[in-house]
Design an enzyme around this catalytic site. Sequence first.
Site, mmCIF file in Angstrom:
data_model
loop_
_atom_site.group_PDB
_atom_site.id
_atom_site.type_symbol
_atom_site.label_atom_id
_atom_site.label_comp_id
_atom_site.label_asym_id
_atom_site.label_seq_id
_atom_site.Cartn_x
_atom_site.Cartn_y
_atom_site.Cartn_z
ATOM 1 N N SER A 1 0.824 -1.208 0.000
ATOM 2 C CA SER A 1 0.000 0.000 0.000
ATOM 3 C C SER A 1 0.863 1.265 0.000
ATOM 4 O O SER A 1 0.378 2.337 -0.327
ATOM 5 C CB SER A 1 -0.890 0.010 1.249
ATOM 6 O OG SER A 1 -0.076 0.099 2.406
ATOM 7 N N TYR A 46 -4.444 0.311 4.027
ATOM 8 C CA TYR A 46 -5.195 -0.937 3.853
ATOM 9 C C TYR A 46 -5.756 -1.433 5.195
ATOM 10 O O TYR A 46 -6.787 -2.082 5.238
ATOM 11 C CB TYR A 46 -4.281 -2.023 3.288
ATOM 12 C CG TYR A 46 -4.036 -1.960 1.797
ATOM 13 C CD1 TYR A 46 -4.467 -0.886 1.026
ATOM 14 C CD2 TYR A 46 -3.368 -2.997 1.158
ATOM 15 C CE1 TYR A 46 -4.223 -0.859 -0.343
ATOM 16 C CE2 TYR A 46 -3.131 -2.976 -0.208
ATOM 17 C CZ TYR A 46 -3.556 -1.900 -0.954
ATOM 18 O OH TYR A 46 -3.326 -1.874 -2.298
ATOM 19 N N CYS A 70 2.711 -7.133 1.767
ATOM 20 C CA CYS A 70 1.759 -6.468 2.655
ATOM 21 C C CYS A 70 0.983 -7.549 3.393
ATOM 22 O O CYS A 70 0.334 -8.384 2.760
ATOM 23 C CB CYS A 70 0.815 -5.602 1.821
ATOM 24 S SG CYS A 70 -0.543 -4.914 2.771
ATOM 25 N N ASN A 71 1.057 -7.525 4.713
ATOM 26 C CA ASN A 71 0.334 -8.527 5.507
ATOM 27 C C ASN A 71 -1.171 -8.374 5.363
ATOM 28 O O ASN A 71 -1.903 -9.356 5.275
ATOM 29 C CB ASN A 71 0.678 -8.390 6.990
ATOM 30 C CG ASN A 71 2.113 -8.749 7.296
ATOM 31 O OD1 ASN A 71 2.407 -9.834 7.777
ATOM 32 N ND2 ASN A 71 3.025 -7.830 7.033
ATOM 33 N N CYS A 73 3.276 -6.198 9.949
ATOM 34 C CA CYS A 73 2.996 -5.182 8.938
ATOM 35 C C CYS A 73 4.353 -4.819 8.366
ATOM 36 O O CYS A 73 5.303 -4.583 9.123
ATOM 37 C CB CYS A 73 2.338 -3.957 9.572
ATOM 38 S SG CYS A 73 2.252 -2.551 8.431
HETATM 39 N N1 DGL Z 1 2.250 -2.557 4.838
HETATM 40 C C1 DGL Z 1 0.952 -3.090 5.027
HETATM 41 C C2 DGL Z 1 0.959 -4.397 5.797
HETATM 42 O O1 DGL Z 1 1.933 -5.113 5.803
HETATM 43 C C3 DGL Z 1 -0.195 -2.236 5.480
HETATM 44 C C4 DGL Z 1 -0.167 -0.784 5.590
HETATM 45 C C5 DGL Z 1 -1.562 -0.174 5.476
HETATM 46 O O2 DGL Z 1 -2.361 -0.256 6.408
HETATM 47 O O3 DGL Z 1 -1.832 0.344 4.383
HETATM 48 O O4 DGL Z 1 -0.012 -4.766 6.380
#
Ligand code: DGL
Length: 265
Positions: free
Chosen positions: A10, A41, A73-74, A187
């Site tokens: 994201s 996200y 991205c998790n 994250c």
């Molecule tokens: N980097 C994203 C993850 O690993 C999420 C960041 C977001 O909330 O957009 O979950």
Amino acid sequence: MNFRALIFDSGVGGLSVAAEISKRLPALAMDYVADDEFRPYGEKTPAQLKARLPGLIAILANMLSPDVIVIACNTASTTALAGIRAAVSVPVVGVVPAIKPAALATRTGTIAVLGTPGTVAREYVDDLITDFASGKDVLLQGSVNLVDIAEDKLAGRPVDLARIQTELAPLFSGRRGANIDAVVLACTHFPLLRDELKAAVSQSVQWIDSGEAIARRVDSLLGKLTPQDRAPRADTAFLVGPQTNADRSAAFAHFGFERVVALKP
Ligand code: DGL
């Protein structure tokens, strides 16, 4: 090697994964896509992510012809991976929150999962806890603000440690919190704040992310593919949305993405 990977997140979080991949596979060409337009996200519903991601990733795959796609991205991986895989014809690697390594690393028997509010609410995470951390005390903490703080840091703005302490306070307060000795960085933005997270917490904690495991997975997948015969192209970061947010250009360049381009798919 003529392989090319597409790293998707994201925002800048996937750079923590890109760094591990290029450490292991320095010759791998990469494109990076940040879905600025739809971040964060972590505040979106599963339905919203499932509606957006397969179509968007299919467009990007068409445009950039990667050999492998990494959903770095998790939140996206724990929600929409099946739909994304069905939408493209190349292998897709997702992030699995590092609950298993954390459960193996803990000595106190208490671990924490620090992710976005979306990730820590997912059944996928519950299943990982049941499968790999049964018998452990597992605390869950969601934070949107840490995502913003990581974005700010990579845009060159100073990080306020007190803000990080405020985000972590609910996790580490109380008897259970005092026992935490391993935290899953669930994250991909959070490893970018590793030094600040360490500084914000007084107890001794291992901060465990999945970057290296993803790099290993990409390495083993590429071993099974045939490289495409194509002209080399500079590694580029594409930012979904109307503008390139030039303030993060230095950070993208630092991670090897010299070109930063706005993208309206
Ligand atoms: N980097 C994203 C993850 O690993 C999420 C960041 C977001 O909330 O957009 O979950």
